[in-house]
Design a protein around this motif. Sequence first.
Motif, mmCIF file in Angstrom:
data_model
loop_
_atom_site.group_PDB
_atom_site.id
_atom_site.type_symbol
_atom_site.label_atom_id
_atom_site.label_comp_id
_atom_site.label_asym_id
_atom_site.label_seq_id
_atom_site.Cartn_x
_atom_site.Cartn_y
_atom_site.Cartn_z
ATOM 1 N N GLY A 223 82.894 18.334 51.555
ATOM 2 C CA GLY A 223 82.956 17.229 50.585
ATOM 3 C C GLY A 223 81.578 16.573 50.169
ATOM 4 O O GLY A 223 81.231 16.375 48.830
ATOM 5 N N ALA A 224 80.957 16.096 50.984
ATOM 6 C CA ALA A 224 79.559 15.352 50.879
ATOM 7 C C ALA A 224 78.490 16.376 50.142
ATOM 8 O O ALA A 224 77.959 16.036 49.322
ATOM 9 C CB ALA A 224 79.032 14.840 52.098
ATOM 10 N N ALA A 225 78.586 17.684 50.697
ATOM 11 C CA ALA A 225 77.564 18.618 50.048
ATOM 12 C C ALA A 225 77.925 18.873 48.632
ATOM 13 O O ALA A 225 77.173 18.936 47.748
ATOM 14 C CB ALA A 225 77.618 20.020 51.010
ATOM 15 N N LEU A 226 78.983 19.175 48.412
ATOM 16 C CA LEU A 226 79.667 19.243 46.923
ATOM 17 C C LEU A 226 79.514 18.081 46.249
ATOM 18 O O LEU A 226 79.011 18.314 44.994
ATOM 19 C CB LEU A 226 81.296 19.677 46.968
ATOM 20 C CG LEU A 226 81.573 21.072 47.477
ATOM 21 C CD1 LEU A 226 83.231 20.876 47.550
ATOM 22 C CD2 LEU A 226 81.181 22.118 46.642
ATOM 23 N N GLY A 227 79.641 16.867 46.567
ATOM 24 C CA GLY A 227 79.387 15.824 45.894
ATOM 25 C C GLY A 227 77.803 15.537 45.636
ATOM 26 O O GLY A 227 77.458 15.208 44.478
ATOM 27 N N VAL A 228 76.824 15.930 46.480
ATOM 28 C CA VAL A 228 75.397 15.915 46.102
ATOM 29 C C VAL A 228 74.989 16.841 45.167
ATOM 30 O O VAL A 228 74.181 16.724 44.297
ATOM 31 C CB VAL A 228 74.718 16.318 47.356
ATOM 32 C CG1 VAL A 228 73.232 16.461 47.202
ATOM 33 C CG2 VAL A 228 74.687 14.996 48.462
ATOM 34 N N TRP A 229 75.618 18.115 45.226
ATOM 35 C CA TRP A 229 75.580 19.175 44.189
ATOM 36 C C TRP A 229 76.018 18.695 42.923
ATOM 37 O O TRP A 229 75.217 18.873 41.979
ATOM 38 C CB TRP A 229 76.226 20.438 44.583
ATOM 39 C CG TRP A 229 76.184 21.496 43.615
ATOM 40 C CD1 TRP A 229 75.111 22.343 43.166
ATOM 41 C CD2 TRP A 229 77.276 21.948 42.822
ATOM 42 N NE1 TRP A 229 75.440 23.207 42.256
ATOM 43 C CE2 TRP A 229 76.626 22.888 41.935
ATOM 44 C CE3 TRP A 229 78.435 21.346 42.435
ATOM 45 C CZ2 TRP A 229 77.647 23.251 40.937
ATOM 46 C CZ3 TRP A 229 79.325 22.036 41.506
ATOM 47 C CH2 TRP A 229 78.756 22.983 40.543
ATOM 48 N N ALA A 230 77.069 18.230 42.810
ATOM 49 C CA ALA A 230 77.714 17.598 41.660
ATOM 50 C C ALA A 230 77.018 16.321 41.106
ATOM 51 O O ALA A 230 76.861 16.596 39.522
ATOM 52 C CB ALA A 230 79.158 17.217 41.670
ATOM 53 N N VAL A 231 76.529 15.606 41.750
ATOM 54 C CA VAL A 231 75.683 14.468 40.911
ATOM 55 C C VAL A 231 74.225 15.036 40.313
ATOM 56 O O VAL A 231 74.122 14.238 39.571
ATOM 57 C CB VAL A 231 75.441 13.266 42.285
ATOM 58 C CG1 VAL A 231 74.106 14.008 42.989
ATOM 59 C CG2 VAL A 231 75.234 12.048 41.518
ATOM 60 N N LEU A 232 74.098 16.152 40.458
ATOM 61 C CA LEU A 232 72.839 16.649 39.823
ATOM 62 C C LEU A 232 73.096 16.844 38.521
ATOM 63 O O LEU A 232 72.212 17.159 37.562
ATOM 64 C CB LEU A 232 72.236 18.026 40.779
ATOM 65 C CG LEU A 232 71.785 17.618 41.939
ATOM 66 C CD1 LEU A 232 71.346 18.831 42.677
ATOM 67 C CD2 LEU A 232 70.609 16.506 41.999
ATOM 68 N N SER A 233 74.428 17.194 38.115
ATOM 69 C CA SER A 233 74.951 17.603 36.967
ATOM 70 C C SER A 233 76.055 16.996 36.200
ATOM 71 O O SER A 233 76.225 17.032 35.053
ATOM 72 C CB SER A 233 75.293 19.205 36.986
ATOM 73 O OG SER A 233 76.389 19.347 37.786
ATOM 74 N N VAL A 234 76.525 16.094 36.766
ATOM 75 C CA VAL A 234 77.724 15.079 36.354
ATOM 76 C C VAL A 234 77.311 13.718 36.186
ATOM 77 O O VAL A 234 76.789 13.134 37.117
ATOM 78 C CB VAL A 234 78.977 15.604 36.999
ATOM 79 C CG1 VAL A 234 80.148 14.708 36.707
ATOM 80 C CG2 VAL A 234 79.204 16.921 37.222
#
Length: 249
Positions: free
Chosen positions: A82-93
């Motif tokens: 979840g944290a890895a996906l969150g860091v990835w998502a914050v770059l584009s959302v």
Amino acid sequence: MLNLFIICVLGFLAAAVDAIAGGGGLISLPALLMVGVPPHLALGTNKFAASLASLNSSITFARSGKVHFTLVKWQIPFTFIGAALGVWAVLSVSSVFLNKAVLILILLVGIYTMAHKSLGLEDKFQGLNSYNVVIGCLFALSLGFYDGFFGPGTGSFLIFAFITVFGFDFVAASANSKVLNFTSNFASLLLFAWNGKILFSYGIPMAIFMILGSFVGTRLAIQRGAKLVKPIFITMSLLVAAKLIYQYI
């Protein structure tokens, strides 16, 4: 030297508070910004120091027997993903909507906890079953994502989830939340380190004092129990909400 003194003293205080009830980022991150560390480096440096402090808290709580390893062994991988996906998502959302949603949720958590006088004061845990393990993994995944994506109030949400889903008291909830909080911190830290966003000249001394602070806070939580943790939990939840209101205004 003055800058180092400021971040070390405030880092110690932040880690002590965070070990007891979460919310230490309200103190440690502004401390780095206060001494002139650029925001992107402040985030990475704070994650570095906070990760070591939360690891120390996790180990201390584990040695005291407060960590339910049968449960958290299922939650750790979900939190990391979840944290890895969150860091990835914050770059584009954009996080604008999440900022507003979290403000409402953290206020509700604080008010609900104040209104229910006996909440979390006694351990009412009655064992694990397939239902509550699945629910536990789902909130580990979602709060891991939230911590990687946005962050404020993660510790408070984790403690509240452990109390309401499993019936833990505040001390047990804080202990288990620290393990998951370290997991999400570590996942985020890897990305910051990969991108060179850690200022080690500040991060290392700050980490040392945060480890000391986490030890003091953890021991206080274990010795003083839920009657100490609950009022600090409510205070930090409302302070997180106040910070978000201030940013929104």
